[in-house]
Design an enzyme around this catalytic site. Structure first.
Site, PDB file in Angstrom:
ATOM      1  CD  GLU A 172      -3.101  -1.026   2.157  1.00 26.63           C
ATOM      2  OE1 GLU A 172      -2.981  -0.200   3.095  1.00 26.63           O
ATOM      3  OE2 GLU A 172      -4.062  -1.815   2.071  1.00 26.63           O
ATOM      4  CD  GLU A 291      -4.005  -5.983   2.658  1.00 24.29           C
ATOM      5  OE1 GLU A 291      -4.888  -5.302   3.248  1.00 24.29           O
ATOM      6  OE2 GLU A 291      -2.793  -5.760   2.781  1.00 24.29           O
ATOM      7  CD  GLN A 351      -4.373  -9.865   8.613  1.00 18.41           C
ATOM      8  OE1 GLN A 351      -3.835 -10.614   9.429  1.00 18.41           O
ATOM      9  NE2 GLN A 351      -4.129  -8.567   8.598  1.00 18.41           N
TER      10      GLN A 351
END
Length: 505
Positions: A172, A291, A351
């Site tokens: 990111e 993600e 996650q």
């Protein structure tokens, strides 16, 4: 309400990369400590990893896992996690305002991944560090022997190299919250040089460059253009991230965010094509959606906590109690990845344990599957092979996130051996049963193997699996679908997710 779908054997999207069903785990909250690793737990193995969690992980057949972060990686020194555990330093993790004991590092995690039969996908720190540290990390992991870093690994009891082929170039880096945040061209240049250094260790290594943190970033989608113009020829994937929520409690608007995600993928696909054409490049770059998940139930409170607490070890953080609505949403998002598997080759649910996760644990206690575990498991087990182009005709609705959204959400996959088809079908309507018909052309001897259903009652949308009640939301056998004259016919309950498996010839 009627919903019709059609599949033809010859009309396909792409060969699905098995890594579409990968996962992500970060040194954050209780993902590692009292998540996968708890040496004092009754089920702990010789390495300190919880065997009850391992059993649930194995049930997902995860092909690859991204590690060790996430925001965590942008200030991480991988060297802190090697050598004797008693001699490892305790560090302050600036990303999540907590203490990192480094009791789990690359060698411990590699043993866990091997036990779980998962390939590692490692991230390097391009926030506070750079090419040299990345190069050393790859040498430690991948070089056989006879050099400083490879022999150091061997001195730590690991004679054979890990042969890690997937390397993420930071995390990111477009985000101002990221330690070491950079401008696009600056990051693209660093990523290009790091990728070249990493790939110098041998054939087969693939690299993932950071795309946008989400599609609402002010730099999106120009970030992707600028980054790829610097490194296109030397990377294989560009990453996308996106998290979802339903704070308004409007299920139909929530589900329509899957269409929004489709536009996100298509937009970045267009950027990739533009840069390839501009550079006259011969290689292809694909999307790594590394993600994704639902994250909103506790987000505001968690943010308040981590800005106020005093550097605890493994604090409870982002521990979402996923409900039926979230399970249906996750199933729909996996459908979108299947439909766009010509672009998306890798995707990592974020996650894996405790932190916005399909698996939850109680320290010293039990482990259980959250509601989203099941659609993820079904996709991973049965969504491998060839993505089929599914034509859909059904009523539609419009919401803020997207317009003209199908009430019927369907993805289809032909198994590698060509002998079975799996259909993942969602009836998004909160209150209407759907009369469902699926025609199959080019297939013979169609028979129903099984039909599993989750949901069927929107009044139960907010029900979740918990430590004390771990089986509130689980799949059950479907009763109202069958095969008639080579077609699937019957009913899809309102507000439901279905797994439909068919044998074919």
């Amino acid at each position: 309400m009627k919903g019709n779908a059609a599949i033809h054997r010859d009309f396909t999207v792409a060969q699905i990369d098995n890594r579409l069903y990968s996962a992500f785990i970060e040194h954050m909250g209780r993902a590692i400590y009292s998540g996968i690793y708890e040496p004092d737990h009754p089920t702990a193995n010789a390495d300190g990893f919880r065997k009850d969690v391992l059993e649930l992980v194995r049930g997902l057949k995860i092909p690859a896992i991204r590690y060790p972060g996430g925001n965590f990686v942008s200030a991480y020194k991988w060297e802190d996690g090697i050598g004797p555990q008693a001699e490892r330093p305790v560090r302050l993790d600036l990303a999540w305002r907590s203490k990192e004991t480094n009791q789990v590092g690359i060698n411990e995690f590699a043993r866990w991944a091997k036990d779980a039969d998962i390939e590692m996908m490692l991230a390097v720190n391009l926030g506070t560090r750079g090419i040299e540290e990345a190069r050393n990390f790859v040498e430690y992991c991948n070089h056989p022997s006879g050099t400083y870093w490879s022999d150091l690994r061997r001195s730590h009891g690991v004679e054979d190299p890990y042969g890690v082929n997937m390397w993420c170039l930071g995390n990111e880096m477009d985000g101002p919250w990221q330690i070491g945040h950079m401008e696009a061209k600056e990051y693209g240049r660093l990523a290009d040089e790091t990728s070249k250094a990493v790939k110098a260790f041998g054939k087969g290594i693939e690299t993932v460059v950071c795309g946008s943190s989400n599609d609402q970033m002010p730099t999106y989608p120009d970030w992707e253009r600028q980054v790829l113009e610097e490194c296109y020829e030397n990377v294989e994937y560009i990453s996308l991230h996106k998290y979802f929520g339903n704070s308004s409690r409007n299920s139909l608007n929530y589900f329509s965010k899957i269409e929004e995600t489709g536009r996100y993928i298509q937009a970045i696909g267009g950027v990739i094509d533009y840069v390839k054409a501009k550079k006259r490049a011969k290689n292809d770059v694909y999307i790594c959606f590394d993600e994704w998940n639902v994250w909103y139930h506790n987000r505001e409170q968690d943010s308040k906590n981590w800005h106020e607490w005093d550097w605890p070890e493994a604090p409870a953080l982002l521990e979402e109690d996923y409900n039926l609505e979230d399970a249906i949403f996750v199933g729909g998002l996996l459908n979108e990845f299947i439909r766009q598997s010509d672009r998306v080759k890798i995707a990592c649910i974020a996650q894996l344990v405790n932190v916005i996760a399909p698996i939850r644990t109680k320290a010293g206690g039990s482990a259980w599957a959250t509601s989203i575990y099941y659609p993820y498991q079904f996709a991973s087990l049965y969504g491998r092979g060839t993505a089929l182009n599914v034509a859909v005709d059904c009523p539609r609705y419009s919401e803020d996130a997207a317009q003209d959204v199908n009430y019927l959400d369907v993805a289809g996959v032909l198994a590698p051996d060509g002998k079975s088809i799996t259909v993942f079908a969602i009836n998004r309507s909160p209150d209407e049963t759907m009369e469902f018909n699926l025609s199959l052309t080019g297939f013979e001897n169609v028979q129903l193997i099984e039909h599993k259903v989750m949901g069927g009652d929107a009044s139960e949308a907010r029900i979740a699996n918990t430590h004390d009640a771990p089986n509130r939301i689980v799949p059950r056998a479907g009763e109202k679908l069958g095969v008639v004259d080579g077609a699937v016919a019957g009913e899809l309950p309102a507000f439901s997710y279905s797994l439909i498996r068919l044998s074919v010839a």
